[in-house]
Design a protein around this motif. Structure first.
Motif, PDB file in Angstrom:
ATOM      1  N   LYS A 240       5.134  -7.235 -13.194  1.00 35.20           N
ATOM      2  CA  LYS A 240       3.914  -8.141 -11.993  1.00 35.20           C
ATOM      3  C   LYS A 240       4.239  -7.817 -10.911  1.00 35.20           C
ATOM      4  CE  LYS A 240       2.316 -11.868 -10.895  1.00 35.20           C
ATOM      5  NZ  LYS A 240       0.515 -11.726 -11.278  1.00 35.20           N
ATOM      6  N   ASP A 241       5.420  -6.992 -10.211  1.00 39.00           N
ATOM      7  CA  ASP A 241       5.771  -6.476  -9.484  1.00 39.00           C
ATOM      8  C   ASP A 241       4.835  -5.270  -8.948  1.00 39.00           C
ATOM      9  OD1 ASP A 241       7.850  -7.847  -8.623  1.00 39.00           O
ATOM     10  OD2 ASP A 241       9.093  -7.081  -8.660  1.00 39.00           O
ATOM     11  N   TYR A 242       4.647  -4.564 -10.342  1.00 41.10           N
ATOM     12  CA  TYR A 242       3.459  -3.038  -9.947  1.00 41.10           C
ATOM     13  C   TYR A 242       1.971  -3.818  -9.683  1.00 41.10           C
ATOM     14  CZ  TYR A 242       1.575   0.983 -12.501  1.00 41.10           C
ATOM     15  OH  TYR A 242       0.673   2.550 -12.276  1.00 41.10           O
ATOM     16  N   GLU A 243       2.029  -4.348 -10.421  1.00 39.63           N
ATOM     17  CA  GLU A 243       0.511  -5.168 -10.533  1.00 39.63           C
ATOM     18  C   GLU A 243       0.460  -5.846  -9.172  1.00 39.63           C
ATOM     19  OE1 GLU A 243      -2.506  -7.952 -13.145  1.00 39.63           O
ATOM     20  OE2 GLU A 243      -0.593  -9.007 -11.955  1.00 39.63           O
ATOM     21  N   GLU A 244       1.121  -6.358  -8.107  1.00 41.34           N
ATOM     22  CA  GLU A 244       1.169  -6.642  -7.055  1.00 41.34           C
ATOM     23  C   GLU A 244       0.952  -5.921  -6.169  1.00 41.34           C
ATOM     24  OE1 GLU A 244       3.924 -10.013  -6.822  1.00 41.34           O
ATOM     25  OE2 GLU A 244       1.873 -11.398  -7.932  1.00 41.34           O
ATOM     26  N   SER A 245       1.304  -4.655  -6.051  1.00 45.25           N
ATOM     27  CA  SER A 245       1.482  -3.697  -5.641  1.00 45.25           C
ATOM     28  C   SER A 245       0.368  -2.830  -4.703  1.00 45.25           C
ATOM     29  CB  SER A 245       2.614  -2.250  -6.016  1.00 45.25           C
ATOM     30  OG  SER A 245       3.994  -3.098  -5.987  1.00 45.25           O
ATOM     31  N   GLU A 246       0.041  -2.556  -3.132  1.00 41.08           N
ATOM     32  CA  GLU A 246      -1.418  -1.871  -2.692  1.00 41.08           C
ATOM     33  C   GLU A 246      -1.033  -0.102  -3.192  1.00 41.08           C
ATOM     34  OE1 GLU A 246      -0.921  -1.789   1.148  1.00 41.08           O
ATOM     35  OE2 GLU A 246      -0.555  -4.312   1.051  1.00 41.08           O
ATOM     36  N   PHE A 247      -1.402   0.532  -3.473  1.00 42.51           N
ATOM     37  CA  PHE A 247      -2.186   1.308  -3.976  1.00 42.51           C
ATOM     38  C   PHE A 247      -2.953   2.490  -2.780  1.00 42.51           C
ATOM     39  CE2 PHE A 247      -4.682   5.071  -6.812  1.00 42.51           C
ATOM     40  CZ  PHE A 247      -3.372   5.296  -6.798  1.00 42.51           C
ATOM     41  N   ILE A 248      -3.436   1.933  -2.211  1.00 44.80           N
ATOM     42  CA  ILE A 248      -4.149   3.367  -1.345  1.00 44.80           C
ATOM     43  C   ILE A 248      -3.760   2.987  -0.064  1.00 44.80           C
ATOM     44  CG2 ILE A 248      -5.988   4.184  -0.452  1.00 44.80           C
ATOM     45  CD1 ILE A 248      -6.978   4.131  -3.441  1.00 44.80           C
ATOM     46  N   ALA A 249      -3.956   3.407   0.771  1.00 46.58           N
ATOM     47  CA  ALA A 249      -3.015   2.639   2.183  1.00 46.58           C
ATOM     48  C   ALA A 249      -3.921   2.777   3.128  1.00 46.58           C
ATOM     49  CB  ALA A 249      -1.761   3.653   2.702  1.00 46.58           C
ATOM     50  N   LYS A 250      -4.613   4.013   2.800  1.00 42.15           N
ATOM     51  CA  LYS A 250      -5.620   4.826   4.446  1.00 42.15           C
ATOM     52  C   LYS A 250      -7.083   5.530   3.833  1.00 42.15           C
ATOM     53  CE  LYS A 250      -6.252   5.685   9.142  1.00 42.15           C
ATOM     54  NZ  LYS A 250      -5.828   5.462  10.682  1.00 42.15           N
ATOM     55  N   THR A 251      -7.714   5.330   4.210  1.00 40.24           N
ATOM     56  CA  THR A 251      -8.580   6.670   3.787  1.00 40.24           C
ATOM     57  C   THR A 251      -9.007   7.493   4.577  1.00 40.24           C
ATOM     58  OG1 THR A 251     -10.982   5.487   3.182  1.00 40.24           O
ATOM     59  CG2 THR A 251      -9.446   5.921   1.328  1.00 40.24           C
ATOM     60  N   ARG A 252      -9.169   8.726   4.660  1.00 37.03           N
ATOM     61  CA  ARG A 252     -10.465   9.420   6.109  1.00 37.03           C
ATOM     62  C   ARG A 252     -11.267  10.441   5.531  1.00 37.03           C
ATOM     63  NH1 ARG A 252      -4.548  10.176   6.206  1.00 37.03           N
ATOM     64  NH2 ARG A 252      -3.379   8.496   7.899  1.00 37.03           N
ATOM     65  N   PRO A 253     -12.169  10.918   5.967  1.00 37.32           N
ATOM     66  CA  PRO A 253     -13.244  12.101   5.253  1.00 37.32           C
ATOM     67  C   PRO A 253     -12.256  13.028   4.407  1.00 37.32           C
ATOM     68  CG  PRO A 253     -13.917  11.722   7.676  1.00 37.32           C
ATOM     69  CD  PRO A 253     -12.417  10.782   7.295  1.00 37.32           C
ATOM     70  N   ASP A 254     -11.014  13.381   5.386  1.00 41.92           N
ATOM     71  CA  ASP A 254     -10.832  14.286   4.531  1.00 41.92           C
ATOM     72  C   ASP A 254      -9.426  14.729   3.622  1.00 41.92           C
ATOM     73  OD1 ASP A 254     -12.569  16.612   4.918  1.00 41.92           O
ATOM     74  OD2 ASP A 254     -11.755  16.988   6.769  1.00 41.92           O
ATOM     75  N   THR A 255      -9.019  13.355   4.174  1.00 42.83           N
ATOM     76  CA  THR A 255      -7.312  12.961   3.484  1.00 42.83           C
ATOM     77  C   THR A 255      -6.669  11.483   2.993  1.00 42.83           C
ATOM     78  OG1 THR A 255      -6.124  12.440   5.946  1.00 42.83           O
ATOM     79  CG2 THR A 255      -6.083  14.772   4.662  1.00 42.83           C
ATOM     80  N   ILE A 256      -6.316  11.694   2.363  1.00 43.70           N
ATOM     81  CA  ILE A 256      -6.167  10.466   1.502  1.00 43.70           C
ATOM     82  C   ILE A 256      -4.733   9.864   2.140  1.00 43.70           C
ATOM     83  CG2 ILE A 256      -6.182   8.213  -0.008  1.00 43.70           C
ATOM     84  CD1 ILE A 256      -9.003   9.477   0.679  1.00 43.70           C
ATOM     85  N   ASP A 257      -3.986   8.036   2.891  1.00 38.59           N
ATOM     86  CA  ASP A 257      -2.511   8.149   2.363  1.00 38.59           C
ATOM     87  C   ASP A 257      -2.272   7.149   1.112  1.00 38.59           C
ATOM     88  OD1 ASP A 257      -2.470   8.958   4.808  1.00 38.59           O
ATOM     89  OD2 ASP A 257      -2.039   7.513   6.374  1.00 38.59           O
ATOM     90  N   PHE A 258      -1.338   7.343   0.326  1.00 37.10           N
ATOM     91  CA  PHE A 258      -0.685   6.642  -0.457  1.00 37.10           C
ATOM     92  C   PHE A 258       0.482   5.508  -0.134  1.00 37.10           C
ATOM     93  CE2 PHE A 258      -3.796   9.395  -2.124  1.00 37.10           C
ATOM     94  CZ  PHE A 258      -4.243   9.437  -3.568  1.00 37.10           C
ATOM     95  N   VAL A 259       0.611   4.481  -0.733  1.00 36.43           N
ATOM     96  CA  VAL A 259       2.103   3.242   0.261  1.00 36.43           C
ATOM     97  C   VAL A 259       2.730   4.070  -0.757  1.00 36.43           C
ATOM     98  CG1 VAL A 259       2.333   1.397  -0.619  1.00 36.43           C
ATOM     99  CG2 VAL A 259       0.041   1.963   0.369  1.00 36.43           C
ATOM    100  N   LEU A 260       4.174   3.845  -0.005  1.00 37.20           N
ATOM    101  CA  LEU A 260       5.059   4.362  -0.790  1.00 37.20           C
ATOM    102  C   LEU A 260       5.820   3.828   0.413  1.00 37.20           C
ATOM    103  CD1 LEU A 260       7.631   5.579  -2.235  1.00 37.20           C
ATOM    104  CD2 LEU A 260       7.222   7.127  -1.340  1.00 37.20           C
ATOM    105  N   HIS A 261       6.737   2.477   0.247  1.00 36.53           N
ATOM    106  CA  HIS A 261       7.631   2.621   1.245  1.00 36.53           C
ATOM    107  C   HIS A 261       9.469   2.663   1.075  1.00 36.53           C
ATOM    108  CE1 HIS A 261       4.670  -0.294   2.130  1.00 36.53           C
ATOM    109  NE2 HIS A 261       4.034  -0.997   1.439  1.00 36.53           N
ATOM    110  N   SER A 262      10.060   3.400   2.088  1.00 33.76           N
ATOM    111  CA  SER A 262      11.575   3.887   1.329  1.00 33.76           C
ATOM    112  C   SER A 262      12.300   3.628   2.720  1.00 33.76           C
ATOM    113  CB  SER A 262      11.130   5.372   1.051  1.00 33.76           C
ATOM    114  OG  SER A 262      10.696   6.094   1.283  1.00 33.76           O
TER     115      SER A 262
END
Length: 339
Positions: A240-262
């Motif tokens: 359930k926690d895996y399902e509710e977690s965000e995956f992609i944080a931000k998209t740009r023309p050349d790069t992508i940010d993914f979600v990681l909270h640590s």
């Protein structure tokens, strides 16, 4: 006379063969010793093509079915490891193979994580999950007694084939390694986000000397398939926690940010070193080149729905948990493909 000459000729051939074998063995030993003495001179490997992805066996993974431990096999207790975070001990099977057994909430998540990393082409430890196993000579463990029943019956065990001790070549850092700037390292960073892997400390990355190469891998994948966060919010193997977690944080023309909270809770700032390490850790999944993300997406998109189910079945998940994990994984792979 002819018989005597034949015998002599045979003996000379045999001795010559033994001499060559002895020389080759000595040469191999010399090379292995030299490699251990100067492992930095060896070629580094992070990724290997596993072959046609749609044909891969995600139930057994890198070790294949022939190397899998038998659920009803004979295991004998060897030693307990009371220094690790999770309960661990070593056993020996009837063939003399030594396995590292891990119990607790990391055992299933780690097994599943290795299946998907391997399918993507990354080097992994050879691990399996057994719902139950019987261990002869099992003493009263210092930790993990709640997973043991009378007669040495152990529940929920992750078994990792133990490598020879002289193959360990140290650990490696996410920000300083031979693969910085390559699509293979970028892909591994994406995989950490895909799996919700939050324990990305340097000590959890291993280098092994194998043959003529240094193998780089993430060697501890227990903190996966849950929610990333600080010590009070992160989870492992929680569908359930895996399902509710965000995956992609931000998209740009050349790069992508993914979600990681640590980043630790603000009260954790008293441990300055840990606070800095875990705060910096969040950058591992940020600023990944879009082209590298698409390279990984093309590979993962070749996995069938049945293979994805098998990746989680290998870890002992079933029922609603199996369906939820599989659904989220397919959704995330599709999201990568849409970038």
């Amino acid at each position: 006379m002819r018989s005597t000459l034949s015998t002599a000729r045979f003996t000379l051939v045999l001795l010559g063969g033994l001499l060559v074998a002895s020389t080759n063995a000595a040469s191999d030993q010399k090379e292995a010793t030299a490699a251990r003495a100067n492992p930095a001179s060896l070629v580094g490997t992070l990724w290997q093509d596993p072959g046609p992805i749609a044909t891969l066996d995600l139930i057994n993974g890198v070790g294949d079915k022939a190397h899998a431990p038998a659920p009803a096999g004979k295991f004998t207790f060897a030693a307990e490891d009371d220094s690790a975070t999770s309960p661990k001990f070593d056993v020996t099977d009837s063939s003399g193979v030594v396995w590292k057994v891990k119990l607790g909430d990391e055992s299933q998540a780690e097994t599943a994580a290795t299946r998907f990393l391997w399918a993507a082409g990354y080097l992994v430890d050879e691990v399996y999950y057994l719902k139950t196993m019987t261990v002869a000579g099992l003493p009263e463990l210092k930790r993990g007694r709640e997973f043991v029943s009378p007669g040495g019956v152990v529940r929920g065990a992750r078994l990792e084939r133990r490598r020879p001790s002289d193959t360990k070549g140290g650990d490696w850092d996410w920000f300083e390694n031979p693969f910085v700037g390559t699509k293979e390292l970028s892909g591994l960073r994406v995989m950490m986000a895909l799996l919700n892997s939050w324990d990305l400390k340097r000590m959890n990355n291993a280098v092994y000397v194998v043959g003529g190469a240094r193998h780089y891998l993430v060697s501890d994948l227990g903190g996966t398939f849950g929610r990333s966060g600080d010590a009070m919010t992160r989870t492992k193997g929680a569908p359930k926690d895996y399902e509710e977690s965000e995956f992609i944080a931000k998209t740009r023309p050349d790069t992508i940010d993914f979600v990681l909270h640590s980043r630790p809770h603000f009260l954790g700032v008293v441990d300055v070193a840990n606070y800095r390490e875990r705060t910096k850790m969040e950058q591992i999944t940020k600023g990944i080149p879009r082209a590298d993300v698409q390279w990984l997406a093309r590979r993962l998109s070749q996995l069938t729905g049945e293979q994805i189910l098998d990746g989680f079945r290998a870890a002992g998940f079933d029922g609603a948990d199996l369906e939820m994990f599989s659904r989220v994984m397919q959704r995330r792979i599709a999201a990568l493909g849409a970038l």
